[in-house]
Design a protein around this motif. Structure first.
Motif, PDB file in Angstrom:
ATOM      1  N   ILE A 122      27.093 -10.288  -4.666  1.00  0.00           N
ATOM      2  CA  ILE A 122      27.682  -8.956  -4.624  1.00  0.00           C
ATOM      3  C   ILE A 122      28.822  -8.964  -3.614  1.00  0.00           C
ATOM      4  CG2 ILE A 122      27.269  -6.504  -4.156  1.00  0.00           C
ATOM      5  CD1 ILE A 122      25.781  -7.424  -6.570  1.00  0.00           C
ATOM      6  N   SER A 123      30.024  -8.558  -4.061  1.00  0.00           N
ATOM      7  CA  SER A 123      31.168  -8.549  -3.158  1.00  0.00           C
ATOM      8  C   SER A 123      31.061  -7.401  -2.161  1.00  0.00           C
ATOM      9  CB  SER A 123      32.462  -8.408  -3.966  1.00  0.00           C
ATOM     10  OG  SER A 123      32.576  -7.109  -4.519  1.00  0.00           O
ATOM     11  N   GLY A 124      31.915  -7.449  -1.144  1.00  0.00           N
ATOM     12  CA  GLY A 124      31.928  -6.378  -0.148  1.00  0.00           C
ATOM     13  C   GLY A 124      32.273  -5.037  -0.759  1.00  0.00           C
ATOM     14  N   TRP A 125      33.243  -5.003  -1.684  1.00  0.00           N
ATOM     15  CA  TRP A 125      33.617  -3.767  -2.360  1.00  0.00           C
ATOM     16  C   TRP A 125      32.442  -3.207  -3.171  1.00  0.00           C
ATOM     17  CZ3 TRP A 125      37.729  -0.852  -1.452  1.00  0.00           C
ATOM     18  CH2 TRP A 125      38.850  -1.446  -0.870  1.00  0.00           C
ATOM     19  N   GLU A 126      31.757  -4.105  -3.886  1.00  0.00           N
ATOM     20  CA  GLU A 126      30.622  -3.664  -4.699  1.00  0.00           C
ATOM     21  C   GLU A 126      29.473  -3.170  -3.821  1.00  0.00           C
ATOM     22  OE1 GLU A 126      31.188  -6.543  -8.604  1.00  0.00           O
ATOM     23  OE2 GLU A 126      30.230  -7.323  -6.798  1.00  0.00           O
ATOM     24  N   MET A 127      29.231  -3.847  -2.700  1.00  0.00           N
ATOM     25  CA  MET A 127      28.179  -3.392  -1.795  1.00  0.00           C
ATOM     26  C   MET A 127      28.516  -2.022  -1.216  1.00  0.00           C
ATOM     27  SD  MET A 127      25.236  -4.005  -0.604  1.00  0.00           S
ATOM     28  CE  MET A 127      24.988  -5.745  -0.940  1.00  0.00           C
ATOM     29  N   ALA A 128      29.802  -1.804  -0.924  1.00  0.00           N
ATOM     30  CA  ALA A 128      30.223  -0.479  -0.446  1.00  0.00           C
ATOM     31  C   ALA A 128      30.000   0.569  -1.529  1.00  0.00           C
ATOM     32  CB  ALA A 128      31.694  -0.516  -0.040  1.00  0.00           C
ATOM     33  N   ARG A 281      26.763  21.132  -0.606  1.00  0.00           N
ATOM     34  CA  ARG A 281      26.135  19.820  -0.418  1.00  0.00           C
ATOM     35  C   ARG A 281      25.990  19.077  -1.750  1.00  0.00           C
ATOM     36  NH1 ARG A 281      20.868  18.660   3.335  1.00  0.00           N
ATOM     37  NH2 ARG A 281      20.294  16.615   2.534  1.00  0.00           N
ATOM     38  N   GLY A 282      25.642  19.815  -2.799  1.00  0.00           N
ATOM     39  CA  GLY A 282      25.520  19.201  -4.114  1.00  0.00           C
ATOM     40  C   GLY A 282      26.845  18.648  -4.603  1.00  0.00           C
ATOM     41  N   VAL A 283      27.916  19.408  -4.389  1.00  0.00           N
ATOM     42  CA  VAL A 283      29.255  18.951  -4.798  1.00  0.00           C
ATOM     43  C   VAL A 283      29.656  17.699  -4.023  1.00  0.00           C
ATOM     44  CG1 VAL A 283      31.699  19.544  -4.840  1.00  0.00           C
ATOM     45  CG2 VAL A 283      29.991  21.250  -5.517  1.00  0.00           C
ATOM     46  N   LEU A 284      29.445  17.728  -2.693  1.00  0.00           N
ATOM     47  CA  LEU A 284      29.829  16.581  -1.863  1.00  0.00           C
ATOM     48  C   LEU A 284      29.004  15.340  -2.213  1.00  0.00           C
ATOM     49  CD1 LEU A 284      30.284  18.307   1.626  1.00  0.00           C
ATOM     50  CD2 LEU A 284      32.070  17.456   0.095  1.00  0.00           C
ATOM     51  N   GLY A 285      27.694  15.538  -2.453  1.00  0.00           N
ATOM     52  CA  GLY A 285      26.855  14.411  -2.826  1.00  0.00           C
ATOM     53  C   GLY A 285      27.274  13.799  -4.149  1.00  0.00           C
ATOM     54  N   THR A 286      27.638  14.662  -5.098  1.00  0.00           N
ATOM     55  CA  THR A 286      28.098  14.176  -6.402  1.00  0.00           C
ATOM     56  C   THR A 286      29.394  13.393  -6.267  1.00  0.00           C
ATOM     57  OG1 THR A 286      27.059  16.069  -7.489  1.00  0.00           O
ATOM     58  CG2 THR A 286      28.749  14.892  -8.726  1.00  0.00           C
ATOM     59  N   LEU A 287      30.331  13.934  -5.476  1.00  0.00           N
ATOM     60  CA  LEU A 287      31.603  13.226  -5.262  1.00  0.00           C
ATOM     61  C   LEU A 287      31.382  11.890  -4.567  1.00  0.00           C
ATOM     62  CD1 LEU A 287      33.901  16.204  -4.155  1.00  0.00           C
ATOM     63  CD2 LEU A 287      33.912  15.005  -6.359  1.00  0.00           C
ATOM     64  N   LEU A 288      30.455  11.861  -3.605  1.00  0.00           N
ATOM     65  CA  LEU A 288      30.146  10.629  -2.886  1.00  0.00           C
ATOM     66  C   LEU A 288      29.575   9.582  -3.840  1.00  0.00           C
ATOM     67  CD1 LEU A 288      30.110   9.486   0.046  1.00  0.00           C
ATOM     68  CD2 LEU A 288      27.735  10.251   0.187  1.00  0.00           C
ATOM     69  N   ALA A 289      28.629  10.013  -4.685  1.00  0.00           N
ATOM     70  CA  ALA A 289      27.999   9.086  -5.616  1.00  0.00           C
ATOM     71  C   ALA A 289      29.014   8.529  -6.615  1.00  0.00           C
ATOM     72  CB  ALA A 289      26.858   9.783  -6.357  1.00  0.00           C
ATOM     73  N   PHE A 290      29.856   9.392  -7.162  1.00  0.00           N
ATOM     74  CA  PHE A 290      30.817   8.910  -8.152  1.00  0.00           C
ATOM     75  C   PHE A 290      31.970   8.132  -7.521  1.00  0.00           C
ATOM     76  CE2 PHE A 290      28.637  11.926 -10.923  1.00  0.00           C
ATOM     77  CZ  PHE A 290      28.485  11.139 -12.046  1.00  0.00           C
ATOM     78  N   VAL A 293      30.530   4.786  -7.652  1.00  0.00           N
ATOM     79  CA  VAL A 293      30.647   4.252  -9.013  1.00  0.00           C
ATOM     80  C   VAL A 293      32.063   3.729  -9.258  1.00  0.00           C
ATOM     81  CG1 VAL A 293      30.597   4.854 -11.460  1.00  0.00           C
ATOM     82  CG2 VAL A 293      28.824   5.715  -9.923  1.00  0.00           C
ATOM     83  N   ALA A 294      33.056   4.504  -8.814  1.00  0.00           N
ATOM     84  CA  ALA A 294      34.444   4.072  -8.991  1.00  0.00           C
ATOM     85  C   ALA A 294      34.706   2.760  -8.259  1.00  0.00           C
ATOM     86  CB  ALA A 294      35.384   5.166  -8.483  1.00  0.00           C
ATOM     87  N   LEU A 295      34.179   2.607  -7.046  1.00  0.00           N
ATOM     88  CA  LEU A 295      34.355   1.367  -6.315  1.00  0.00           C
ATOM     89  C   LEU A 295      33.740   0.171  -7.057  1.00  0.00           C
ATOM     90  CD1 LEU A 295      33.768   1.974  -2.485  1.00  0.00           C
ATOM     91  CD2 LEU A 295      35.825   1.122  -3.629  1.00  0.00           C
ATOM     92  N   ILE A 296      32.571   0.398  -7.666  1.00  0.00           N
ATOM     93  CA  ILE A 296      31.906  -0.682  -8.411  1.00  0.00           C
ATOM     94  C   ILE A 296      32.769  -1.121  -9.591  1.00  0.00           C
ATOM     95  CG2 ILE A 296      29.946  -1.189  -9.933  1.00  0.00           C
ATOM     96  CD1 ILE A 296      28.239   0.547  -8.048  1.00  0.00           C
ATOM     97  N   LEU A 298      36.040  -0.660  -9.974  1.00  0.00           N
ATOM     98  CA  LEU A 298      37.389  -1.114  -9.592  1.00  0.00           C
ATOM     99  C   LEU A 298      37.382  -2.301  -8.645  1.00  0.00           C
ATOM    100  CD1 LEU A 298      39.041   2.398  -9.014  1.00  0.00           C
ATOM    101  CD2 LEU A 298      39.250   0.918 -11.023  1.00  0.00           C
ATOM    102  N   ALA A 299      36.181  -2.778  -8.291  1.00  0.00           N
ATOM    103  CA  ALA A 299      36.085  -3.907  -7.361  1.00  0.00           C
ATOM    104  C   ALA A 299      36.816  -5.121  -7.924  1.00  0.00           C
ATOM    105  CB  ALA A 299      34.624  -4.251  -7.094  1.00  0.00           C
ATOM    106  N   PRO A 300      37.597  -5.829  -7.114  1.00  0.00           N
ATOM    107  CA  PRO A 300      38.310  -7.020  -7.606  1.00  0.00           C
ATOM    108  C   PRO A 300      37.342  -8.045  -8.196  1.00  0.00           C
ATOM    109  CG  PRO A 300      39.069  -6.407  -5.416  1.00  0.00           C
ATOM    110  CD  PRO A 300      37.862  -5.558  -5.697  1.00  0.00           C
ATOM    111  N   GLY A 301      37.732  -8.625  -9.333  1.00  0.00           N
ATOM    112  CA  GLY A 301      36.913  -9.666  -9.957  1.00  0.00           C
ATOM    113  C   GLY A 301      35.797  -9.130 -10.776  1.00  0.00           C
TER     114      GLY A 301
END
Length: 301
Positions: A122-128, A281-290, A293-296, A298-301
């Protein structure tokens, strides 16, 4: 292995499981969770059998090697029978939100299992991304709703233990399924084996306890029956099938993370369908979770 296909399948799984949660919540309130649990697997088995017949020409995967039947049967018993039993018990004792918080351990467990058992990196980006997604889900499901009564506090310990049992059941379910899916084995065949074993076990126990007849009679409630069938299509049929695709094609930790998103997916769904108020809190949690997902994706490789 095709990681992009697996990740998309995992996202689709999360959406289908979100839909099935709505259907089963409605039918469960009308006819009981145990009736729904047995019925969902039986109808899903019917749909999967028809799909297997259309795709492979047989209802059962008779050409599957014995070791696949062994691993996938073990996966079924651990996940669909034992794991779900612990999880449903936790729902009763400590409620769905705290139970889902403990279930957030599943991606972490499977990330470690993927590294130890399958040499997955798992890359650093994916772990993040995994960390952000799990944190977002945890932030959403721990939002306080009401005060806990003293009688409820006494059963928190048992409920937490049940939830931990459910989390490990779900994690081990995916690990054992991965062994059964080795070598690009048909995911619909794997789904058929897992559902068949779960149906035999759960309905066998129901027959021994004398609860099979009452379960069938409960289907006379037409509204509950319609929701049960719709939930069976969305969850145990399409959801489990796609989860097998995700486990086969993506790394365990990433697949588990993406499939753990229903708590945040349900927030906008419930707002649109039921006009359920959404907290900051629900909105912020949803944005945080997604964002995770975006990082996973868009992670290089």
């Amino acid at each position: 292995m095709n990681p992009a296909t697996g990740q998309l399948a995992a996202i689709a799984t999360a959406f289908f499981w979100s839909a099935t949660a709505l259907f089963f919540s409605y039918s469960g309130r009308r006819i009981g969770s145990q009736v729904v649990n047995r019925g969902r697997l039986l109808f899903a088995l019917l749909f999967v059998g028809l799909s297997h017949l259309a795709l492979h020409g047989t209802v059962l995967p008779l050409d599957a090697e014995p070791y696949r039947w062994g691993w996938l049967s073990l996966s079924s018993v651990i996940g669909l029978v034992i794991g779900d039993t612990f999880l449903f018990y936790a729902y009763v004792l400590i409620g769905p939100r705290l139970s889902m918080l403990v279930m957030s351990l599943v991606p972490i467990i499977n990330t470690a299992a993927g590294w130890l058992l399958f040499a997955e990196q798992i890359s650093g980006w994916e772990m993040a991304g995994i960390s952000l997604a799990v944190a977002g889900v945890a932030w959403v499901v721990t939002e306080p709703r009401r005060e806990v009564l003293p009688a409820e506090q006494r059963q928190v310990g048992r409920g937490l233990l049940a939830a931990v049992g459910g989390a490990f059941g779900q994690a081990l379910n995916l690990v054992t399924a991965r062994y059964g899916l080795a070598g690009d084995f048909s995911t619909i065949s794997a789904t058929m084996i897992r559902l068949l074993v779960a149906v035999v076990v759960l309905w066998g126990l129901a027959l021994l306890r004398g609860s099979a007849g009452p379960s069938l009679r409960a289907w006379r409630d037409r509204r509950a029956f319609s929701a049960l069938v719709a939930g069976a299509v969305a969850g145990p049929f399409l959801g489990i099938w796609l989860s097998m695709v995700a486990v086969q094609q993506a790394r365990l930790g990433i697949a588990s993370t993406l499939m753990a998103l229903p708590p945040v997916i349900l927030i906008p769904v419930e707002f649109v369908i039921f006009r359920t108020p959404v907290s900051r809190r629900g909105v912020l949690g949803t944005l945080l979770a997604f964002s995770g997902v975006a990082l996973i994706f868009l992670a290089p490789g």
